[in-house]
Design an enzyme around this catalytic site. Structure first.
Site, PDB file in Angstrom:
ATOM      1  CB  SER A  89      44.890  46.648  43.609  1.00  0.00           C
ATOM      2  OG  SER A  89      43.682  46.547  42.921  1.00  0.00           O
ATOM      3  CG  ASP A 125      40.980  43.032  42.030  1.00  0.00           C
ATOM      4  OD1 ASP A 125      39.995  42.549  42.622  1.00  0.00           O
ATOM      5  OD2 ASP A 125      41.360  44.204  42.212  1.00  0.00           O
ATOM      6  CG  ASP A 129      42.145  44.489  46.201  1.00  0.00           C
ATOM      7  OD1 ASP A 129      42.123  44.212  44.984  1.00  0.00           O
ATOM      8  OD2 ASP A 129      41.937  45.635  46.629  1.00  0.00           O
ATOM      9  CG  ASP A 135      39.139  46.515  44.560  1.00  0.00           C
ATOM     10  OD1 ASP A 135      39.625  45.791  43.667  1.00  0.00           O
ATOM     11  OD2 ASP A 135      39.673  47.580  44.932  1.00  0.00           O
TER      12      ASP A 135
END
Length: 493
Positions: A135, A280, A282, A284
């Site tokens: 993340s 970010d 990833d 999300d």
């Protein structure tokens, strides 16, 4: 004398009254109910080594086999996908091979956002999923995020089961005739986008009519693939890329917070764009920058999207205890009820389901829209926000001015071995026992419309201190006071 290592994410003035020194040893591997996360390449010093990846994947795969849907009719199946981190390929290879050795079939969707992997689990009718991403952590970190058969993060009880299996080492690998198979499938990003485009509250026609020019900061990860594809299909006229090459070599710190988005802000000023988006690694979490280069505010990503949803669908909302009270304000104004959950996506989702929320998420820019799926999703956040802005008909900064103007101060204290967090929390609770105290997740203290939340992070070796007030000074002073109180508690232990 008590000395702690602190990092202040808000104004530098908060540092002046505290002694900050490096920890003697940095914790480089975190095993928790949400997965395993650690640093790569630290020569056995507790990081995310190949051996740890094999052990934890074996534990998760064993748990999958024990809880498989339609057991006995087919091999269990797990979906995997990864962000663009430099270590992603080798971590993927270890995970895929370990699952295969356990007799589990693998669908590898390659470079993929976290929400795309979640959607793929349902699309594949799989028994679970592993997202290979750390993340917002720096590029030398990686992690395994674990999903259940619904494409949602495993629960606390399920996470404890996986940890216990890992501790016991009771893994049973398959015979050579029963090994799993690996299948690659690169179609799920488009399937994800198609689902978004077909949502009734996403208006492609309205977005296209505005001829938006948007700057995108994708921090050199999968957002550089996924977000431009979505924006083009939404009818955005011009996309100005910034750090969109998915090299995994992040050109700035990965978390989409103001101090890491200075280049995006400057780019906004130079290009006369209507707004900017940052995600970010990833994808999300979603941050927004207004046309004047000013931050919309990560807390207000959810507030704005919720405002749009509530204008079209009456209902309840949910965010975590560390998120702005502005969501509660607009929910009550719209005739709904607001509910707060413990921090963590799985807790937000559980509270949303319990209270039939129409929208929810976290104040870090995480949007959870149940009409699509129960997971934080920056892609659906972008589509809903652009529809909202298009229908609003004015600038991004003018939209931001429509909402309550609270200010949040976000700070953190890095943990060292001598810190007993439970004693710290108990000391703070006792000190403020005459105020409203919520202990469902750390300690949250409420003072009229101001509040402060102290809790241990689930994903990093830190204590987070988050304060909100009706002014920046109020929030900063609250945070500073609590940091002083922590110091006093530790001195008197």
């Amino acid at each position: 004398m008590f000395i702690f290592h602190c990092k202040v994410e808000s104004p530098q003035s908060l540092q002046k009254n505290y002694i900050c020194v490096p920890n003697k040893k940095t914790v480089t591997l975190i095993q928790s109910i949400s997965g395993i996360r650690g640093t790569i390449g630290n020569n056995g010093d507790g990081g995310l080594s190949p051996a740890e990846i094999v052990k934890f994947t074996s534990a998760y795969g064993t748990w999958i086999k024990r809880n498989q849907k339609n057991k006995g009719t087919r091999k269990p199946k797990v979906v995997i996908g990864r962000d663009a981190r430099l270590s992603g390929k080798f971590v993927r290879n270890i995970i895929a091979g370990t699952l295969q050795a356990l007799g589990i079939d693998v669908t590898d969707i390659g470079l993929a956002t976290t929400p795309t992997v979640e959607i793929a689990v349902s699309g594949e009718n799989a028994d679970g999923g592993i997202i290979i991403t750390a993340s917002h952590n720096p590029k030398n970190w990686n992690a395994l995020k674990l999903l259940n058969s619904k494409g949602e993060f495993i629960s606390e009880a399920e996470g404890k089961d996986v940890l216990n299996i890992a501790k016991s080492g009771s893994f049973e690998y398959a015979s050579v005739n029963s090994l799993g198979e690996i299948r690659e499938d690169d179609t799920y990003l488009q399937k994800h986008i198609d689902l978004i485009l077909n949502l009734p509250l996403v208006d492609v026609k309205a977005i296209k009519a505005k001829k938006f020019k948007i700057v995108l900061d994708a921090v050199n990860s999968v957002g550089g693939i996924a977000v431009p594809s979505l924006l083009k299909q939404l009818g955005v006229e011009e996309i100005v890329p910034l750090f969109c090459e998915p090299t995994g070599d992040f050109k700035h710190e990965a978390e989409p917070i103001p101090e890491n988005l200075t280049e995006l802000s400057k780019k906004m000023e130079r290009t006369n764009a209507h707004l900017g988006f940052a995600v970010d690694p990833d994808v999300d979490r979603l941050a927004i920058v207004c046309e004047d280069g000013e931050m919309f505010g990560e807390e207000y990503t959810l507030v704005a999207v919720a405002d749009y949803i509530l204008k079209n669908k009456k209902g309840n909302t949910v965010s975590n205890l560390s998120s702005t009270r502005a969501l509660k304000d607009i929910t009550i104004k719209a005739g709904g009820n607001y509910f707060a959950s413990a921090v963590g996506e799985v807790n937000v989702v559980e509270t949303m389901k319990k209270n039939n929320a129409v929208i929810g998420g976290e104040g870090n820019g995480g949007i959870i829209y149940p009409d699509l799926h129960y997971g934080r999703d920056a892609l659906v956040g972008i589509a809903l926000f652009l529809t909202h802005l298009a229908k609003f008909g004015k600038s991004c900064s003018m939209l931001r001015s429509q909402y309550p103007n609270y200010h949040i101060s976000k700070n953190k204290i890095e943990l060292s071995p001598e810190i007993n967090v439970d004693k710290v929390l108990e000391g703070i609770k006792k000190k403020y026992e005459k105020h409203i105290v919520d202990t469902s997740d750390g300690i949250k203290l409420e003072f009229d419309k101001d509040w402060i939340h102290l809790r241990r992070s689930n994903t990093e070796p830190i204590i987070r201190i988050i304060a909100e007030g009706d002014s920046r000074t109020t929030a900063d002073n609250l945070a500073e006071k609590l940091m002083h109180d922590i110091s006093e508690v530790m001195k008197n232990r």
